[in-house]
Motif scaffolding. Structure first.
Motif, PDB file in Angstrom:
ATOM      1  N   ALA A 166      12.903  42.325 -23.054  1.00  9.96           N
ATOM      2  CA  ALA A 166      11.658  42.895 -22.527  1.00  9.96           C
ATOM      3  C   ALA A 166      10.818  41.813 -21.865  1.00  9.96           C
ATOM      4  O   ALA A 166      10.194  42.035 -20.814  1.00  9.96           O
ATOM      5  CB  ALA A 166      10.871  43.572 -23.650  1.00  9.96           C
ATOM      6  N   ASP A 167      10.808  40.625 -22.456  1.00 11.56           N
ATOM      7  CA  ASP A 167      10.080  39.503 -21.858  1.00 11.56           C
ATOM      8  C   ASP A 167      10.688  39.112 -20.511  1.00 11.56           C
ATOM      9  O   ASP A 167       9.979  38.700 -19.588  1.00 11.56           O
ATOM     10  CB  ASP A 167      10.090  38.294 -22.790  1.00 11.56           C
ATOM     11  N   ILE A 168      12.002  39.227 -20.411  1.00 13.19           N
ATOM     12  CA  ILE A 168      12.674  38.909 -19.147  1.00 13.19           C
ATOM     13  C   ILE A 168      12.278  39.915 -18.074  1.00 13.19           C
ATOM     14  O   ILE A 168      12.049  39.549 -16.915  1.00 13.19           O
ATOM     15  CB  ILE A 168      14.211  38.882 -19.327  1.00 13.19           C
ATOM     16  N   VAL A 169      12.185  41.191 -18.452  1.00 14.71           N
ATOM     17  CA  VAL A 169      11.737  42.212 -17.497  1.00 14.71           C
ATOM     18  C   VAL A 169      10.333  41.881 -16.995  1.00 14.71           C
ATOM     19  O   VAL A 169      10.058  41.951 -15.786  1.00 14.71           O
ATOM     20  CB  VAL A 169      11.769  43.614 -18.149  1.00 14.71           C
ATOM     21  N   THR A 170       9.465  41.478 -17.909  1.00 13.79           N
ATOM     22  CA  THR A 170       8.108  41.098 -17.519  1.00 13.79           C
ATOM     23  C   THR A 170       8.121  39.918 -16.562  1.00 13.79           C
ATOM     24  O   THR A 170       7.428  39.907 -15.533  1.00 13.79           O
ATOM     25  CB  THR A 170       7.274  40.739 -18.765  1.00 13.79           C
ATOM     26  N   GLY A 172      10.691  38.910 -14.739  1.00 13.32           N
ATOM     27  CA  GLY A 172      11.351  39.310 -13.507  1.00 13.32           C
ATOM     28  C   GLY A 172      10.411  40.057 -12.574  1.00 13.32           C
ATOM     29  O   GLY A 172      10.423  39.844 -11.357  1.00 13.32           O
ATOM     30  N   ALA A 173       9.594  40.933 -13.152  1.00 14.73           N
ATOM     31  CA  ALA A 173       8.629  41.681 -12.344  1.00 14.73           C
ATOM     32  C   ALA A 173       7.635  40.733 -11.692  1.00 14.73           C
ATOM     33  O   ALA A 173       7.262  40.895 -10.521  1.00 14.73           O
ATOM     34  CB  ALA A 173       7.914  42.709 -13.212  1.00 14.73           C
ATOM     35  N   LYS A 174       7.225  39.713 -12.435  1.00 10.93           N
ATOM     36  CA  LYS A 174       6.276  38.724 -11.903  1.00 10.93           C
ATOM     37  C   LYS A 174       6.861  37.982 -10.704  1.00 10.93           C
ATOM     38  O   LYS A 174       6.148  37.653  -9.756  1.00 10.93           O
ATOM     39  CB  LYS A 174       5.916  37.721 -13.002  1.00 10.93           C
ATOM     40  N   ASN A 175       8.182  37.753 -10.743  1.00  7.52           N
ATOM     41  CA  ASN A 175       8.837  36.988  -9.675  1.00  7.52           C
ATOM     42  C   ASN A 175       9.495  37.874  -8.620  1.00  7.52           C
ATOM     43  O   ASN A 175      10.266  37.387  -7.793  1.00  7.52           O
ATOM     44  CB  ASN A 175       9.868  36.043 -10.288  1.00  7.52           C
ATOM     45  N   GLY A 176       9.196  39.162  -8.665  1.00  8.21           N
ATOM     46  CA  GLY A 176       9.679  40.063  -7.621  1.00  8.21           C
ATOM     47  C   GLY A 176      11.151  40.419  -7.696  1.00  8.21           C
ATOM     48  O   GLY A 176      11.767  40.742  -6.670  1.00  8.21           O
ATOM     49  N   THR A 177      11.725  40.388  -8.885  1.00 14.39           N
ATOM     50  CA  THR A 177      13.138  40.757  -9.038  1.00 14.39           C
ATOM     51  C   THR A 177      13.340  42.225  -8.693  1.00 14.39           C
ATOM     52  O   THR A 177      12.690  43.095  -9.272  1.00 14.39           O
ATOM     53  CB  THR A 177      13.619  40.516 -10.481  1.00 14.39           C
ATOM     54  N   LEU A 208       9.769  48.698 -23.504  1.00 12.10           N
ATOM     55  CA  LEU A 208       8.913  47.776 -24.247  1.00 12.10           C
ATOM     56  C   LEU A 208       8.037  46.934 -23.329  1.00 12.10           C
ATOM     57  O   LEU A 208       6.911  46.563 -23.686  1.00 12.10           O
ATOM     58  CB  LEU A 208       9.774  46.864 -25.125  1.00 12.10           C
ATOM     59  N   ALA A 209       8.542  46.629 -22.144  1.00  8.05           N
ATOM     60  CA  ALA A 209       7.779  45.824 -21.193  1.00  8.05           C
ATOM     61  C   ALA A 209       6.729  46.638 -20.450  1.00  8.05           C
ATOM     62  O   ALA A 209       5.829  46.069 -19.814  1.00  8.05           O
ATOM     63  CB  ALA A 209       8.718  45.165 -20.194  1.00  8.05           C
ATOM     64  N   GLY A 210       6.856  47.954 -20.516  1.00  5.71           N
ATOM     65  CA  GLY A 210       5.923  48.803 -19.782  1.00  5.71           C
ATOM     66  C   GLY A 210       6.135  48.743 -18.287  1.00  5.71           C
ATOM     67  O   GLY A 210       5.202  48.923 -17.501  1.00  5.71           O
ATOM     68  N   VAL A 211       7.370  48.492 -17.882  1.00  8.64           N
ATOM     69  CA  VAL A 211       7.728  48.400 -16.469  1.00  8.64           C
ATOM     70  C   VAL A 211       8.642  49.579 -16.126  1.00  8.64           C
ATOM     71  O   VAL A 211       9.547  49.913 -16.897  1.00  8.64           O
ATOM     72  CB  VAL A 211       8.453  47.066 -16.166  1.00  8.64           C
ATOM     73  N   GLU A 212       8.411  50.206 -15.002  1.00  6.27           N
ATOM     74  CA  GLU A 212       9.235  51.346 -14.607  1.00  6.27           C
ATOM     75  C   GLU A 212      10.682  50.916 -14.401  1.00  6.27           C
ATOM     76  O   GLU A 212      10.956  49.921 -13.732  1.00  6.27           O
ATOM     77  CB  GLU A 212       8.695  51.976 -13.320  1.00  6.27           C
ATOM     78  N   ASP A 213      11.592  51.667 -14.979  1.00  6.75           N
ATOM     79  CA  ASP A 213      13.017  51.371 -14.859  1.00  6.75           C
ATOM     80  C   ASP A 213      13.589  52.149 -13.679  1.00  6.75           C
ATOM     81  O   ASP A 213      13.661  53.372 -13.714  1.00  6.75           O
ATOM     82  CB  ASP A 213      13.722  51.774 -16.165  1.00  6.75           C
ATOM     83  N   PRO A 214      14.039  51.457 -12.618  1.00  2.50           N
ATOM     84  CA  PRO A 214      14.579  52.148 -11.449  1.00  2.50           C
ATOM     85  C   PRO A 214      16.053  52.532 -11.590  1.00  2.50           C
ATOM     86  O   PRO A 214      16.635  53.112 -10.665  1.00  2.50           O
ATOM     87  CB  PRO A 214      14.398  51.110 -10.350  1.00  2.50           C
ATOM     88  N   THR A 215      16.645  52.203 -12.730  1.00  2.00           N
ATOM     89  CA  THR A 215      18.084  52.393 -12.929  1.00  2.00           C
ATOM     90  C   THR A 215      18.444  53.864 -13.093  1.00  2.00           C
ATOM     91  O   THR A 215      17.749  54.613 -13.791  1.00  2.00           O
ATOM     92  CB  THR A 215      18.554  51.631 -14.186  1.00  2.00           C
TER      93      THR A 215
END
Length: 236
Positions: A166-170, A172-177, A208-215
């Protein structure tokens, strides 16, 4: 820090590539074809290299992979469904995979005068994969210091080793993944299955990261039941 990233094409390693590109000097991606049934992940690694404008090296170790029998990733063994904390997930272990890949990547880095090799192992891997734990990372660096003594100085950069997916998703989102341009599923079908350990972990991480999952998943809701009641204890 001139850095080569080991990139499978998965969420973790693509996020790491974008992190390195933003914070250091990314000089290339290296991927490994070890006969994995989800070989399509390599296409996503190639796309990442193109997107970031760096060389992409695919190292063919299929002859080695054929001898690493007994894993659901390389052999005629069914990929199990469920949470990584389940005993059945040991079927996805490929013996010494990271040690083999890292040794090759360090040789490549030394030859190309790079300063570091980056790997995206993370805290969620500790339970099931022994070559993803902090103790292994530290020991591998110590070994490479001896292996390259007097020839090169290459650091092992593992910024995710003590954090969750979840921390990686956060991060990754910060770095525009572009998360939709990553592949995790071990079954290697047309879409993510949503049921294998890595799909369950991926789906849970976005939640857990609260980021939308596009998968797009074949079974987008299985993760809820799979994660209920499971809390893998971290192994150092």
């Amino acid at each position: 820090m001139k850095t080569i990233v080991i990139c499978s094409g998965g969420l973790d390693s693509v996020s790491l590539a974008h992190k390195v590109a933003a914070e250091h000097q990314l000089v290339g991606l290296v991927s490994f074809d070890y006969g994995q049934r989800h070989r399509k992940e390599l296409d996503f690694a190639a796309a990442c290299a193109t997107r970031l404008g760096v060389p992409h090296h695919i190292i063919d170790i299929t002859t080695i992979g054929r001898h690493l029998t007994g894993s659901a990733l390389t052999d005629d063994v069914e990929v199990p469904d469920g949470h990584y904390a389940e005993e059945t997930m040991k079927a996805t272990v490929v013996p010494n995979r990271n040690a083999i890949m890292l040794a090759i990547a360090f040789g490549l880095a030394a030859a190309q005068k790079a300063d570091a090799v980056a790997v995206a192992v993370h805290g969620g891997d500790h339970f099931i994969y022994p070559d993803c734990r902090p103790g292994f990372i530290d020991a591998f660096q110590h070994m490479q210091n001896h292996a390259l003594d007097g020839y090169a100085s290459v650091s092992l950069y593992a910024p995710y080793v003590n954090i969750s997916k979840a921390d990686i998703v956060t991060d990754g989102a910060k770095n525009g993944t572009p998360f939709a341009e990553t592949w995790s599923c071990y079954k290697g079908g047309m879409r993510h299955c949503g049921r294998c350990g890595t799909c369950v972990e991926r789906r849970e991480a976005f939640h857990l990261a609260g980021v939308e999952d596009p998968t797009e998943y074949d079974d987008p809701d299985f993760w809820v039941a799979a994660t209920a009641g499971y809390s893998a204890e971290e192994v150092k």
